[in-house]
Design an enzyme around this catalytic site. Structure first.
Site, short mmCIF file in Angstrom:
data_model
loop_
_atom_site.label_atom_id
_atom_site.label_comp_id
_atom_site.label_asym_id
_atom_site.label_seq_id
_atom_site.Cartn_x
_atom_site.Cartn_y
_atom_site.Cartn_z
N HIS A 33 3.23 -6.63 2.58
CA HIS A 33 2.36 -7.90 3.46
C HIS A 33 2.28 -8.86 1.54
O HIS A 33 1.50 -9.27 1.08
CB HIS A 33 0.91 -7.19 2.99
CG HIS A 33 -0.14 -5.80 3.66
ND1 HIS A 33 0.12 -5.64 4.71
CD2 HIS A 33 0.22 -4.52 3.34
CE1 HIS A 33 -0.32 -4.64 5.14
NE2 HIS A 33 0.28 -3.53 4.41
N GLN A 67 -1.74 3.62 2.83
CA GLN A 67 -1.12 3.10 3.55
C GLN A 67 -0.91 4.00 5.00
O GLN A 67 -1.34 4.50 5.73
CB GLN A 67 0.30 3.49 2.92
CG GLN A 67 2.02 3.36 4.31
CD GLN A 67 2.82 3.46 3.64
OE1 GLN A 67 2.80 4.33 2.15
NE2 GLN A 67 3.78 3.26 3.69
N HIS A 119 6.88 -1.36 3.58
CA HIS A 119 6.21 -3.20 4.51
C HIS A 119 5.77 -3.50 3.24
O HIS A 119 5.08 -3.34 2.41
CB HIS A 119 5.54 -3.18 5.52
CG HIS A 119 4.09 -1.88 5.35
ND1 HIS A 119 4.30 -0.79 5.90
CD2 HIS A 119 2.92 -2.06 5.35
CE1 HIS A 119 3.03 -0.26 5.75
NE2 HIS A 119 2.56 -1.26 5.42
N ASN A 124 0.41 -1.15 0.04
CA ASN A 124 0.22 -0.25 0.16
C ASN A 124 1.39 1.08 0.31
O ASN A 124 2.03 1.18 1.03
CB ASN A 124 -0.76 0.34 1.58
CG ASN A 124 -1.77 -1.14 1.41
OD1 ASN A 124 -2.51 -1.36 -0.04
ND2 ASN A 124 -1.77 -1.80 2.14
N VAL A 141 1.34 2.81 8.14
CA VAL A 141 2.87 3.18 8.78
C VAL A 141 3.50 3.24 7.59
O VAL A 141 3.62 3.05 6.96
CB VAL A 141 2.98 1.70 9.75
CG1 VAL A 141 3.94 1.75 9.51
CG2 VAL A 141 2.17 0.98 10.41
P1 DGP Z 1 -0.47 -0.10 5.74
O1 DGP Z 1 -1.80 0.09 5.79
O2 DGP Z 1 -0.33 -1.14 3.88
O3 DGP Z 1 0.32 0.63 6.50
O4 DGP Z 1 -0.56 -1.73 6.80
C1 DGP Z 1 0.20 -1.43 8.26
C2 DGP Z 1 0.14 -2.68 8.80
O5 DGP Z 1 0.86 -2.89 10.15
C3 DGP Z 1 -1.00 -2.59 9.57
O6 DGP Z 1 -2.18 -4.20 8.73
C4 DGP Z 1 -1.42 -3.75 11.00
C5 DGP Z 1 0.05 -3.86 11.30
N1 DGP Z 1 0.73 -3.27 12.07
C6 DGP Z 1 0.09 -1.09 12.81
N2 DGP Z 1 1.21 -1.26 14.04
C7 DGP Z 1 1.78 -2.66 14.34
C8 DGP Z 1 2.52 -3.30 15.21
O7 DGP Z 1 2.86 -2.91 16.90
N3 DGP Z 1 2.79 -4.01 15.35
C9 DGP Z 1 2.65 -5.12 14.29
N4 DGP Z 1 3.28 -7.05 14.16
N5 DGP Z 1 2.14 -4.78 13.45
C10 DGP Z 1 1.06 -3.76 13.57
#
Ligand code: DGP
Length: 112
Positions: free
Chosen positions: A100, A92, A98, A85, A94
């Site tokens: 997925h 997106q 990344h 994303n 974060v």
């Molecule tokens: P996006 O929407 O593409 O930015 O996906 C961010 C993903 O990150 C979302 O599926 C949840 C995951 N995520 C957010 N915070 C944390 C965390 O603290 N730990 C882990 N393991 N995953 C997280």
């Protein structure tokens, strides 16, 4: 400011890490959208796909190869999906690049 994923890289917050090398880290998503949902991230802080430059070629290639390796590790022999994303319109949340890795169920198309 370091993203939450940098804190995971630095072991400041816990995560279920499934793979690590000098360029990438892979760990389970905290909010899984499929039976297998792993995030593969570069260790270097890069905000999004839109912020890459030519020198990131090896790192991006490595992230994709790691996603395929983890898919194999997780037994996803029937297939899987790898999604990035990018920025607001891409969904997106974060701000640390990344990939997925999603698998263990039938994926649908088009994505939402
Ligand atoms: P996006 O929407 O593409 O930015 O996906 C961010 C993903 O990150 C979302 O599926 C949840 C995951 N995520 C957010 N915070 C944390 C965390 O603290 N730990 C882990 N393991 N995953 C997280």
């Amino acid at each position: 400011m370091p993203s939450i994923f940098t804190k995971i890289i630095d072991r400041e917050i816990p995560a279920d890490i499934v793979y690590e090398d000098e360029l990438c880290l892979a760990f389970r998503d905290i909010s899984p959208q499929a039976p297998v949902h792993v995030l593969v991230i570069p260790k270097r802080e890069i905000i999004s796909l839109d912020d890459l430059s030519d020198e990131d070629e090896q790192m991006v290639g490595r992230c994709i190869l790691v996603a395929a390796k983890v898919a194999q590790q997780e037994g996803l022999s029937g297939g899987y999906r790898v999604v990035v994303n990018c920025k607001d319109d891409g969904g997106q949340e974060v701000p640390h690049l990344h990939f997925h890795l999603l698998g263990g169920r039938q994926m649908t198309w088009p994505p939402g």
